[in-house]
Design a protein around this motif. Structure first.
Motif, PDB file in Angstrom:
ATOM      1  N   LEU A 171      -9.628  -5.690   7.579  1.00  0.00           N
ATOM      2  CA  LEU A 171      -8.528  -5.006   7.216  1.00  0.00           C
ATOM      3  C   LEU A 171      -7.441  -4.671   8.293  1.00  0.00           C
ATOM      4  N   TYR A 172      -7.826  -4.829   9.532  1.00  0.00           N
ATOM      5  CA  TYR A 172      -6.806  -5.139  10.359  1.00  0.00           C
ATOM      6  C   TYR A 172      -5.897  -5.977  10.538  1.00  0.00           C
ATOM      7  N   ARG A 173      -6.129  -7.379   9.877  1.00  0.00           N
ATOM      8  CA  ARG A 173      -5.370  -8.344  10.040  1.00  0.00           C
ATOM      9  C   ARG A 173      -4.896  -8.965   8.780  1.00  0.00           C
ATOM     10  N   TYR A 174      -5.725  -8.593   7.672  1.00  0.00           N
ATOM     11  CA  TYR A 174      -5.007  -9.051   6.504  1.00  0.00           C
ATOM     12  C   TYR A 174      -4.668  -8.003   5.448  1.00  0.00           C
ATOM     13  N   GLU A 175      -3.954  -8.126   4.166  1.00  0.00           N
ATOM     14  CA  GLU A 175      -3.421  -7.050   3.582  1.00  0.00           C
ATOM     15  C   GLU A 175      -4.352  -7.233   2.145  1.00  0.00           C
ATOM     16  N   THR A 219       4.898  22.114   7.555  1.00  0.00           N
ATOM     17  CA  THR A 219       3.949  22.494   8.752  1.00  0.00           C
ATOM     18  C   THR A 219       4.537  21.780   9.906  1.00  0.00           C
ATOM     19  N   ASN A 220       5.774  20.892   9.959  1.00  0.00           N
ATOM     20  CA  ASN A 220       6.129  20.239  11.215  1.00  0.00           C
ATOM     21  C   ASN A 220       4.988  19.326  11.874  1.00  0.00           C
ATOM     22  N   ALA A 221       4.160  18.801  10.984  1.00  0.00           N
ATOM     23  CA  ALA A 221       3.306  17.509  11.641  1.00  0.00           C
ATOM     24  C   ALA A 221       3.839  16.332  11.495  1.00  0.00           C
ATOM     25  N   PHE A 222       3.776  15.614  12.647  1.00  0.00           N
ATOM     26  CA  PHE A 222       4.503  14.339  12.763  1.00  0.00           C
ATOM     27  C   PHE A 222       3.090  13.196  12.495  1.00  0.00           C
ATOM     28  N   TYR A 223       3.178  12.462  11.675  1.00  0.00           N
ATOM     29  CA  TYR A 223       2.153  11.177  11.373  1.00  0.00           C
ATOM     30  C   TYR A 223       2.653   9.857  11.806  1.00  0.00           C
ATOM     31  N   PRO A 224       1.964   9.230  12.468  1.00  0.00           N
ATOM     32  CA  PRO A 224       2.261   7.796  12.919  1.00  0.00           C
ATOM     33  C   PRO A 224       2.276   6.739  11.787  1.00  0.00           C
ATOM     34  N   PRO A 225       3.013   5.668  12.208  1.00  0.00           N
ATOM     35  CA  PRO A 225       3.104   4.728  10.824  1.00  0.00           C
ATOM     36  C   PRO A 225       1.413   4.295  10.600  1.00  0.00           C
ATOM     37  N   LYS A 226       1.057   3.586   9.381  1.00  0.00           N
ATOM     38  CA  LYS A 226      -0.053   3.519   9.248  1.00  0.00           C
ATOM     39  C   LYS A 226      -0.290   2.423   8.014  1.00  0.00           C
ATOM     40  N   LYS A 227      -1.403   1.869   7.765  1.00  0.00           N
ATOM     41  CA  LYS A 227      -1.615   1.121   6.395  1.00  0.00           C
ATOM     42  C   LYS A 227      -2.477   2.129   5.474  1.00  0.00           C
ATOM     43  N   VAL A 228      -1.777   2.170   4.205  1.00  0.00           N
ATOM     44  CA  VAL A 228      -2.331   2.950   3.238  1.00  0.00           C
ATOM     45  C   VAL A 228      -3.472   1.926   2.516  1.00  0.00           C
ATOM     46  N   LEU A 229      -4.581   2.401   2.267  1.00  0.00           N
ATOM     47  CA  LEU A 229      -5.732   1.727   1.671  1.00  0.00           C
ATOM     48  C   LEU A 229      -5.742   1.947   0.031  1.00  0.00           C
ATOM     49  N   SER A 230      -6.052   0.866  -0.835  1.00  0.00           N
ATOM     50  CA  SER A 230      -5.984   0.983  -2.346  1.00  0.00           C
ATOM     51  C   SER A 230      -7.368  -0.035  -2.791  1.00  0.00           C
ATOM     52  N   PHE A 231      -7.461   0.090  -3.961  1.00  0.00           N
ATOM     53  CA  PHE A 231      -8.453  -0.758  -4.554  1.00  0.00           C
ATOM     54  C   PHE A 231      -8.204  -1.176  -5.838  1.00  0.00           C
ATOM     55  N   ASN A 232      -8.171  -2.416  -6.019  1.00  0.00           N
ATOM     56  CA  ASN A 232      -7.910  -3.225  -7.323  1.00  0.00           C
ATOM     57  C   ASN A 232      -9.015  -4.032  -7.959  1.00  0.00           C
ATOM     58  N   GLU A 233      -9.683  -3.433  -9.007  1.00  0.00           N
ATOM     59  CA  GLU A 233     -10.718  -4.106  -9.682  1.00  0.00           C
ATOM     60  C   GLU A 233     -10.510  -5.393 -10.294  1.00  0.00           C
ATOM     61  N   ASN A 258      -6.872   4.141  11.479  1.00  0.00           N
ATOM     62  CA  ASN A 258      -5.604   3.502  11.054  1.00  0.00           C
ATOM     63  C   ASN A 258      -5.673   2.032  11.395  1.00  0.00           C
ATOM     64  N   TYR A 259      -5.532   1.336  10.086  1.00  0.00           N
ATOM     65  CA  TYR A 259      -5.614  -0.086  10.279  1.00  0.00           C
ATOM     66  C   TYR A 259      -4.385  -0.954  10.734  1.00  0.00           C
ATOM     67  N   LEU A 260      -3.326  -0.151  11.052  1.00  0.00           N
ATOM     68  CA  LEU A 260      -2.054  -1.077  11.587  1.00  0.00           C
ATOM     69  C   LEU A 260      -2.314  -0.931  13.268  1.00  0.00           C
ATOM     70  N   THR A 261      -2.275  -2.111  13.602  1.00  0.00           N
ATOM     71  CA  THR A 261      -2.628  -2.482  14.878  1.00  0.00           C
ATOM     72  C   THR A 261      -1.455  -2.007  15.835  1.00  0.00           C
TER      73      THR A 261
END
Length: 312
Positions: A11-15, A38-52, A122-125
């Motif tokens: 998942l680090y390298r493939y979508e 909340t003034n919380a800062f979140y870094p960029p990331k990869k969002v996970l999902s599942f498709n059966e 976070n799977y976004l390297t």
């Protein structure tokens, strides 16, 4: 079979990582976000999902298992098929399938699989080393509105004060201006004289140095024998990353620590977020790198990860 570990690595390298005859884990990159309340800062990331619906074997997962476990591809396909049957049976019995650092799968009464992603990794390297933080809110005061409100209630009136004419003040002001101009002119002249003196002194010093160099003669009666050093240059596009640091001195400390442990560690520069990266070593093949990564995660650093990149 450590199926969740293999999927996590990919998942680090493939979508898209497909478990044949079961479903696929998908990733989608999202930008950094700020929570307004909340003034919380979140870094960029990869969002996970599942498709059966994605069940067709694309060979990615099976080939990766074969490379890591050093077994034939056909054997990896058979092992993966047995694992898939076991996963389906667990779901049918109403159990929750938990994939570490990926998420949970549950079979609904309608026979569909629901997925709840995990946010531990976070799977976004490109965002490696970045973490969430909260900034205090900024209070702003608008003075203009307050002044306008006061002026509406209490109007301000300025009455010029009458003074008797005093001629001698006029002459005193003229004298003060003349003294100021004279002082300024003298100061500029003095500064210019100092600068010219410094330039002349520097030119004389440079000439003296050149004369000394021209007069100098270097004679070595007993030259030292030449020494040949054999330095092994690391090659390969597979690198195990030990960490990324905002300050380069922390990167140097980590580098010295890894070299003290016997690793062929080195720095590979900054990533796109300005973080200084240090690696354990580089490898020619993916199989060598995966084997070393498994040993490092088991014995040294569970947060180490594999970077596939051609370095200059």
């Amino acid at each position: 079979m450590q199926l969740e570990t293999y999927i996590s690595d990919l998942l680090y390298r493939y979508e898209c990582v497909i478990i044949p005859q079961f479903g696929a884990f998908l990733t989608q990159a999202v930008s950094a976000k700020v929570h307004e309340s909340t003034n919380a800062f979140y870094p960029p990331k990869k969002v996970l999902s599942f498709n059966e619906q994605l069940k067709q074997n694309d060979g990615l997962l099976a080939k990766y298992i074969a490379d890591v476990e050093k077994i034939p591809y056909e054997t990896a396909v058979v092992k993966l098929s047995k694992k898939t049957k076991a996963l389906k049976s667990y779901l049918a019995e109403g159990e929750t399938l938990t994939f570490k650092n990926i998420g949970d799968l549950v079979l609904t009464n309608e026979g569909k699989i629901t997925f709840t992603p995990s946010y531990h990794l976070n799977y976004l390297t490109d965002a490696f080393g970045l973490s969430q933080f909260v900034s205090p809110s900024i209070s702003r005061e608008v003075y203009k509105e307050e002044v306008e409100a006061i002026e509406k209630v209490v109007p301000l009136t300025i009455t010029p004060e009458k003074r008797k004419s005093k001629p001698y003040l006029k002459y005193a002001a003229i004298a003060l201006i003349a003294l100021t101009i004279g002082s300024f002119t003298a100061s500029n002249y003095y500064v210019n004289q100092i600068e010219q003196h410094n330039l002349l002194a520097q030119e004389e010093a440079n000439k003296a140095i050149e004369n000394k160099v021209q007069e100098a003669t270097f004679i070595i009666d007993n030259p030292l024998p030449a020494v040949t050093l054999n330095v092994t240059k690391q090659t390969g596009n597979f690198h195990i990353v030990a960490g990324a640091f905002r300050f380069e001195e922390n990167c140097d400390k980590k580098l010295n620590q890894l070299k003290g442990l016997g690793y062929s560690a080195r720095k590979i520069g900054e990533n796109r977020y300005g973080l200084h990266q240090v690696i354990y070593s580089s490898y020619e093949t993916r199989a060598e790198a995966q084997k070393a990564l498994y040993d490092i995660r088991t014995n040294e650093n569970k947060d180490a990860w594999l970077l596939v990149k051609k370095l200059d």
